[in-house]
Design an enzyme around this catalytic site. Structure first.
Site, PDB file in Angstrom:
ATOM      1  N   HIS A  74       0.826  -1.220   0.000  1.00 64.38           N
ATOM      2  CA  HIS A  74       0.000   0.000   0.000  1.00 64.38           C
ATOM      3  C   HIS A  74       0.861   1.271   0.000  1.00 64.38           C
ATOM      4  O   HIS A  74       0.605   2.212   0.746  1.00 64.38           O
ATOM      5  CB  HIS A  74      -0.937   0.013   1.209  1.00 64.38           C
ATOM      6  CG  HIS A  74      -1.856  -1.157   1.274  1.00 64.38           C
ATOM      7  ND1 HIS A  74      -3.091  -1.168   0.665  1.00 64.38           N
ATOM      8  CD2 HIS A  74      -1.724  -2.364   1.862  1.00 64.38           C
ATOM      9  CE1 HIS A  74      -3.681  -2.338   0.884  1.00 64.38           C
ATOM     10  NE2 HIS A  74      -2.869  -3.077   1.600  1.00 64.38           N
ATOM     11  N   ASN A 146      -9.802  -3.890   1.377  1.00 63.17           N
ATOM     12  CA  ASN A 146      -9.542  -3.572  -0.023  1.00 63.17           C
ATOM     13  C   ASN A 146     -10.849  -3.295  -0.760  1.00 63.17           C
ATOM     14  O   ASN A 146     -11.931  -3.452  -0.193  1.00 63.17           O
ATOM     15  CB  ASN A 146      -8.817  -4.744  -0.715  1.00 63.17           C
ATOM     16  CG  ASN A 146      -7.399  -4.938  -0.211  1.00 63.17           C
ATOM     17  OD1 ASN A 146      -6.715  -3.980   0.128  1.00 63.17           O
ATOM     18  ND2 ASN A 146      -6.970  -6.184  -0.151  1.00 63.17           N
ATOM     19  N   TYR A 354       0.937  -6.154  10.564  1.00 61.92           N
ATOM     20  CA  TYR A 354       0.657  -4.760  10.225  1.00 61.92           C
ATOM     21  C   TYR A 354       1.159  -3.806  11.301  1.00 61.92           C
ATOM     22  O   TYR A 354       1.826  -2.806  11.018  1.00 61.92           O
ATOM     23  CB  TYR A 354      -0.843  -4.556   9.974  1.00 61.92           C
ATOM     24  CG  TYR A 354      -1.269  -4.844   8.561  1.00 61.92           C
ATOM     25  CD1 TYR A 354      -0.977  -6.072   7.966  1.00 61.92           C
ATOM     26  CD2 TYR A 354      -1.971  -3.912   7.812  1.00 61.92           C
ATOM     27  CE1 TYR A 354      -1.365  -6.347   6.662  1.00 61.92           C
ATOM     28  CE2 TYR A 354      -2.366  -4.186   6.505  1.00 61.92           C
ATOM     29  CZ  TYR A 354      -2.061  -5.405   5.943  1.00 61.92           C
ATOM     30  OH  TYR A 354      -2.443  -5.674   4.651  1.00 61.92           O
TER      31      TYR A 354
END
Length: 498
Positions: A74, A146, A354
């Site tokens: 991203h 997404n 993450y």
């Protein structure tokens, strides 16, 4: 519009085949041999991932630290601020504080590319990240998803491999279809998401005209500890509009940033984009009614009704791009009471990776930055570290203690007890192909033709006919017409892929 460079890399597959002759044992960084790098260690083949899976942890840690300062995933993003208004009281299902009718919760949204680099054109074929940070009264909740409803892999242990195959070659620094399809020819669960990606949905016309999906299943918990499994879906008020490959190429020749420009221009004009937050719910007692594993992120929940729980409005361009887009840090592990993870193996890995990637990229105290700081006052003993600007006072930085009255908040969760042996196995009922067939048959005649042209345009760059045939076999298993049209386009005979 092609996903890859038109340059043909003829040596990649040959090198790979040659290396197989002198195959080496894979090891962890300490030299210990790896027993399995395709399946995470879980409680039973459907259970939660175990923290003792040292190989998984090391693989994800090393992956998150491959590049600085650009995000590995991203990297190109666009931020916008706004608010979410709950449209109904959802307390029957969850104690999450934002779902009280009429309550207005501030949000920060980051739309992004997934694979392509920070300087890539926004016309590139790619899933689009759709990450929402809710600044609630009980902490920040990050719904990180997404614009496509499914993902390519179902186990986070494959995520570094998935990304390496899609990123530029370490030799040429070019994206190479031979590498891409070499990986996916060994990854049949990706068939549906590849169908989404190579359709016109792979090139959305704007951020405003695409939906968003949480992708994974989550757990909702009410005040009594009763649970429901849930999936989240952002439904665009502007409708869904996509670009064909031809129209994307024309736009790219004029504007590398058409999606960002469109979003900001509409916000400036007062044409604020809106999305309804829709939720699908499954009762735990109904799990056996499905002919697939509902915690598989490569699957959609067909025939499960959606209920609207609120609307998000984006009405503000952030005052500083770097502070509120580049330093905005999202992680699915950032949850609030009433929302918890499911046993989805991909989600379980993301819960660690993450937050770990953001900590590496921005430092241990990244949640003190303006974009990430919660509205509520934090209280814990996570002290010191680079750029700690919090007001930490007192001698007690541990728990428990006779000197302070800090407490934890007990919670109820009536989930069924997880039981099973520690295993590295694929989930039960993988059913890799049938939903891709459902998707193909939903497309219009022109959308099917565009899909076949887009896929064949990428696959024709793969010189290995065996890999071509393997990929076509997956699409043929999804739908015979789908596979045959693609095979014909590539000059393959039916006996090569049937």
């Amino acid at each position: 519009m092609k996903l890859f460079s038109t340059t043909l890399i003829t040596t990649a597959v040959g090198i790979a085949l040659a290396s197989m002759v002198n195959a080496q044992i894979l090891t962890d960084d300490n030299g210990a041999p790896i027993t399995d790098t395709k399946n995470s260690l879980t409680v039973g083949n459907n259970g939660s991932v175990l923290l003792q899976d040292v190989h998984l942890i090391e693989k994800l840690q090393r992956f998150s630290r491959e590049r600085i300062p650009e995000r590995v995933m991203h990297p190109r993003g666009t931020g916008a601020q706004g608010y979410f208004v709950a449209s109904k009281d959802f307390s029957k299902y969850t104690t999450a504080s934002l779902f009280k009718k009429g309550l207005k919760t501030p949000v920060l949204v980051r739309f992004s590319s997934v694979i392509h680099s920070k300087g890539s054109p926004e016309t590139a074929r790619d899933p689009r990240g759709f990450a929402v940070k809710f600044y609630t009264k009980t902490g920040n909740w990050d719904l990180v998803g997404n614009h496509l409803p499914t993902f390519f892999i179902r186990d986070a242990i494959k995520f570094p491999d998935f990304t390496h195959a899609n990123k530029p070659s370490p030799v040429t620094n070019l994206q190479d279809p031979a590498r891409f399809f070499d990986f996916f020819s060994k990854t049949p669960e990706a068939t549906q998401t590849l169908t989404w990606l190579f359709s016109d949905h792979g090139t959305p016309a704007s951020y405003r005209t695409m939906d968003g999906f949480g992708v994974h299943a989550f757990k909702l918990i009410n005040k009594n500890g009763d649970i429901k499994w849930a999936k989240f879906h952002w439904k665009s008020h502007q409708g869904i509009k996509n670009l064909t490959s031809e129209s994307a190429e024309k736009i790219q020749g004029k504007d590398f940033s058409h999606m960002t420009r469109d979003l900001y221009q509409n916000i400036k004009k007062g044409n604020y984009p809106k999305w309804d937050l829709m939720v699908k719910l499954v009762d735990p007692k109904d799990l056996n009614k499905f002919d697939f594993n509902i915690f598989d992120d490569t699957k959609q929940w067909f025939d499960v009704p959606e209920v609207k729980v609120g609307t998000m409005v984006l009405d503000k361009i952030p005052p500083n791009f770097f502070q509120f887009t580049e330093m905005a840090a999202y992680a699915p592990s950032r949850m609030i009471p009433g929302i918890a993870p499911s046993p989805d193996k991909m989600l379980q890995g993301r819960l660690f990776s993450y937050a770990d990637a953001q900590m590496y990229r921005l430092g241990a105290n990244y949640q003190l930055l303006p974009a990430n700081r919660p509205l509520v006052k934090t209280n814990n003993y996570n002290i010191d570290g680079v750029m700690n600007v919090s007001d930490q006072r007192g001698d007690v930085n541990y728990y428990p203690s006779h000197h302070v009255k800090d407490q934890v908040t007990p919670k109820k969760d009536n989930s069924a007890l997880l039981k099973g042996y520690m295993v590295r196995e694929e989930i039960s009922q993988p059913k890799n192909f049938y939903q891709a067939g459902i998707l193909y048959r939903k497309f219009s005649k022109q959308e099917r033709t565009n899909l076949i042209n887009n896929l064949s345009g990428a696959l024709v760059q793969v010189n290995n006919k065996g890999i071509q045939a393997q990929m076509v076999s997956y699409f043929y298993k999804a739908d015979h017409e789908y596979g045959k049209r693609l095979g014909d386009k590539l000059g393959l005979k039916p006996n090569q892929y049937q």
